[in-house]
Design a protein around this motif. Structure first.
Motif, PDB file in Angstrom:
ATOM      1  N   PHE A   1      26.090  81.275  45.854  1.00  8.15           N
ATOM      2  CA  PHE A   1      24.591  80.492  46.136  1.00  8.15           C
ATOM      3  C   PHE A   1      23.723  80.655  45.102  1.00  8.15           C
ATOM      4  O   PHE A   1      22.709  80.109  45.103  1.00  8.15           O
ATOM      5  N   HIS A   2      24.226  81.667  44.153  1.00  7.19           N
ATOM      6  CA  HIS A   2      23.069  81.748  42.943  1.00  7.19           C
ATOM      7  C   HIS A   2      23.534  81.139  41.665  1.00  7.19           C
ATOM      8  O   HIS A   2      24.108  81.603  40.725  1.00  7.19           O
ATOM      9  N   GLN A   3      23.459  79.599  41.788  1.00  9.16           N
ATOM     10  CA  GLN A   3      24.061  79.035  40.556  1.00  9.16           C
ATOM     11  C   GLN A   3      23.392  77.720  40.590  1.00  9.16           C
ATOM     12  O   GLN A   3      22.579  77.364  41.738  1.00  9.16           O
ATOM     13  N   PRO A   4      23.282  77.111  39.408  1.00  2.60           N
ATOM     14  CA  PRO A   4      22.404  75.759  39.171  1.00  2.60           C
ATOM     15  C   PRO A   4      23.251  74.744  39.924  1.00  2.60           C
ATOM     16  O   PRO A   4      24.227  74.613  40.250  1.00  2.60           O
ATOM     17  N   PRO A   5      22.475  73.524  40.321  1.00  2.00           N
ATOM     18  CA  PRO A   5      23.124  72.765  41.005  1.00  2.00           C
ATOM     19  C   PRO A   5      24.048  71.687  40.187  1.00  2.00           C
ATOM     20  O   PRO A   5      23.986  72.016  39.023  1.00  2.00           O
TER      21      PRO A   5
ATOM     22  N   GLU B   1      26.278  74.614  47.903  1.00  2.00           N
ATOM     23  CA  GLU B   1      25.675  75.162  46.869  1.00  2.00           C
ATOM     24  C   GLU B   1      25.463  74.305  45.436  1.00  2.00           C
ATOM     25  O   GLU B   1      24.819  74.631  44.738  1.00  2.00           O
ATOM     26  N   ARG B   2      26.634  73.162  45.645  1.00  2.00           N
ATOM     27  CA  ARG B   2      26.409  72.084  44.550  1.00  2.00           C
ATOM     28  C   ARG B   2      24.998  71.556  44.447  1.00  2.00           C
ATOM     29  O   ARG B   2      24.406  71.012  43.544  1.00  2.00           O
TER      30      ARG B   2
ATOM     31  N   GLY C   1      20.498  74.438  44.815  1.00  2.00           N
ATOM     32  CA  GLY C   1      19.773  74.601  43.864  1.00  2.00           C
ATOM     33  C   GLY C   1      18.725  73.798  43.327  1.00  2.00           C
ATOM     34  O   GLY C   1      17.868  74.116  42.553  1.00  2.00           O
TER      35      GLY C   1
ATOM     36  N   THR D   1      20.261  81.148  48.067  1.00  2.00           N
ATOM     37  CA  THR D   1      19.855  80.371  47.034  1.00  2.00           C
ATOM     38  C   THR D   1      18.515  80.897  46.300  1.00  2.00           C
ATOM     39  O   THR D   1      18.397  80.499  45.125  1.00  2.00           O
TER      40      THR D   1
ATOM     41  N   LEU E   1      15.251  80.078  48.225  1.00  2.00           N
ATOM     42  CA  LEU E   1      14.312  79.046  48.396  1.00  2.00           C
ATOM     43  C   LEU E   1      13.373  79.795  49.186  1.00  2.00           C
ATOM     44  O   LEU E   1      13.649  80.463  50.394  1.00  2.00           O
TER      45      LEU E   1
ATOM     46  N   ARG F   1      15.810  85.759  48.651  1.00  2.00           N
ATOM     47  CA  ARG F   1      17.022  85.965  48.279  1.00  2.00           C
ATOM     48  C   ARG F   1      17.552  87.504  48.364  1.00  2.00           C
ATOM     49  O   ARG F   1      18.769  88.316  48.791  1.00  2.00           O
TER      50      ARG F   1
END
Length: 374
Positions: free
Chosen positions: A177-181, A264-265, A268, A292, A294, A346
């Motif tokens: 979950f640590h990724q850009p959308p 996760e898509r 972010g 993520t 948030l 996080r």
């Protein structure tokens, strides 16, 4: 070579939900250590799409129209006797009869897993159900709960012996979950602008009360704040919620994505994660949002206040749209605070709610239930 132990999992429904998502996580992580059979009493098996290819899972067709009669119990007992699993796992109130039919001359050890309540028990446990839970869960090898609130209810209200109740928090693959959308998904949903985005993941059912979030969002829009609201999920109330957004003049500001594989898509792209439910215990979606990075605005429900980082605590308050609107407005007005709280959330998810820890504890629990050793 001995075959893998056989685990039978009985769900009232195998739709996508907290229990079902966690089951898929466990199966995917445990590989071939166990073979699994799944019975969905309503015939719905949407969650099977979250299983990895080749997962050792058999979905057993079980056409059942619940009547509450002895005929139901006899059928459950016959099925259990035919399958003869090494371990029976039942999920929530809708599958409790399977634990009941296993009490007299048990066929296999039983683990009960309870993730929460339906809308009929938001205010308090129903006395008749509490008695049945005491009778059935009190005779299981373990009663697993993912929240401290449920742990207290199980001990104090259902009177389950403390040695049986096991608190096992839900976990997620934090790194995932640590990724850009996904840019393509953002373009598809028209989320490429600079406006902050409030988001939630929820089944569109009565107990999730997404209408409360829509009302709270309407209040902050009426106060002149620019923002979008994204609701990930589907359910029987979608049409009513869409009508509510039109009635409040929010058309174009609120996006209903429907069911979405791989949250996760999109997570972010959120600026704030929101929860408006009448009843929750330990939402997996909240852990995903924390992983993520948030900040969270939520009504005070279940374990939410204890799950988030201490920096986030003051934005978990009340049970109505006005309280939720206040929390959303305060976070929208302070981007620096949002970033600071998101980083703390996080860190909290990484320290407390990892998938690896959850899988290891469940693996030990399965083994101990089948051997009879603590």
């Amino acid at each position: 070579m001995t075959s893998a132990p056989h685990l039978l999992h009985v769900f009232s429904s195998f739709e996508v939900g907290g229990s079902q998502i966690r089951f898929c996580q466990l199966v995917n992580a445990l590989g071939d250590r166990y073979r699994h059979s799944v019975i969905a009493l309503d015939g719905r098996t949407d969650a099977r799409g979250r299983l990895r290819p080749g997962a050792p899972v058999e979905i057993i067709s079980f056409d059942h129209h619940k009547t509450g009669s002895l005929r139901d119990l006899r059928r459950f007992r016959r099925t259990l006797a035919t399958l003869r699993p090494n371990l029976l796992l039942t999920y929530n109130w809708g599958a409790i009869e399977w634990g009941l039919v296993n009490i007299i001359r048990p066929i296999c050890p039983h683990i009960a897993v309870v993730d929460g309540f339906g809308p009929e028990e938001v205010a308090a446990s129903l006395p008749r159900r509490s008695f049945i839970r005491w009778f059935v869960y009190g005779r299981a090898r373990s009663l697993v709960v993912p929240s401290r609130v449920l742990e207290r209810v199980a001990r104090d209200t259902w009177r389950i012996p403390a040695r049986i109740v096991r608190y096992i928090p839900n976990g997620v693959d934090v790194a995932r979950f640590h990724q850009p959308p996904d840019p393509a998904l953002l373009a598809q949903l028209d989320l490429t602008g600079a406006e902050p985005v409030i988001g939630t993941i929820a089944g569109l059912r009565r107990e999730k009360n997404v209408g409360r979030l829509v009302d709270a969002f309407a209040r902050i829009v009426q106060q002149g704040r620019a923002a979008r609201l994204v609701v990930i999920g589907d359910g029987p109330l979608r049409h009513d919620l869409e009508a509510q957004t039109h009635r409040l003049g929010l058309a174009g500001r609120v996006i209903f994505t429907g069911a979405l594989t791989g949250p996760e898509r999109l997570l972010g792209a959120f600026s704030i994660y929101a929860i408006s439910s009448d009843t929750e215990q330990m939402p997996i979606s909240l852990v995903e949002a924390m992983a993520t990075g948030l900040p969270v605005a939520s009504v005070d429900v279940g374990d939410v206040a204890d799950m988030v980082a201490s920096e986030n605590g003051r934005f978990i308050q009340g049970r109505d749209a006005e309280n939720l609107a206040q929390s959303l407005a305060a976070l929208l007005d302070n981007p620096t605070e949002r970033a600071r709280i998101g980083a703390a959330n996080r860190a909290a998810a990484t320290a407390r709610f990892t998938e690896r820890n959850m899988v290891e504890v469940y693996d030990r629990l399965f083994a101990s239930a089948m051997t009879g050793r603590p």
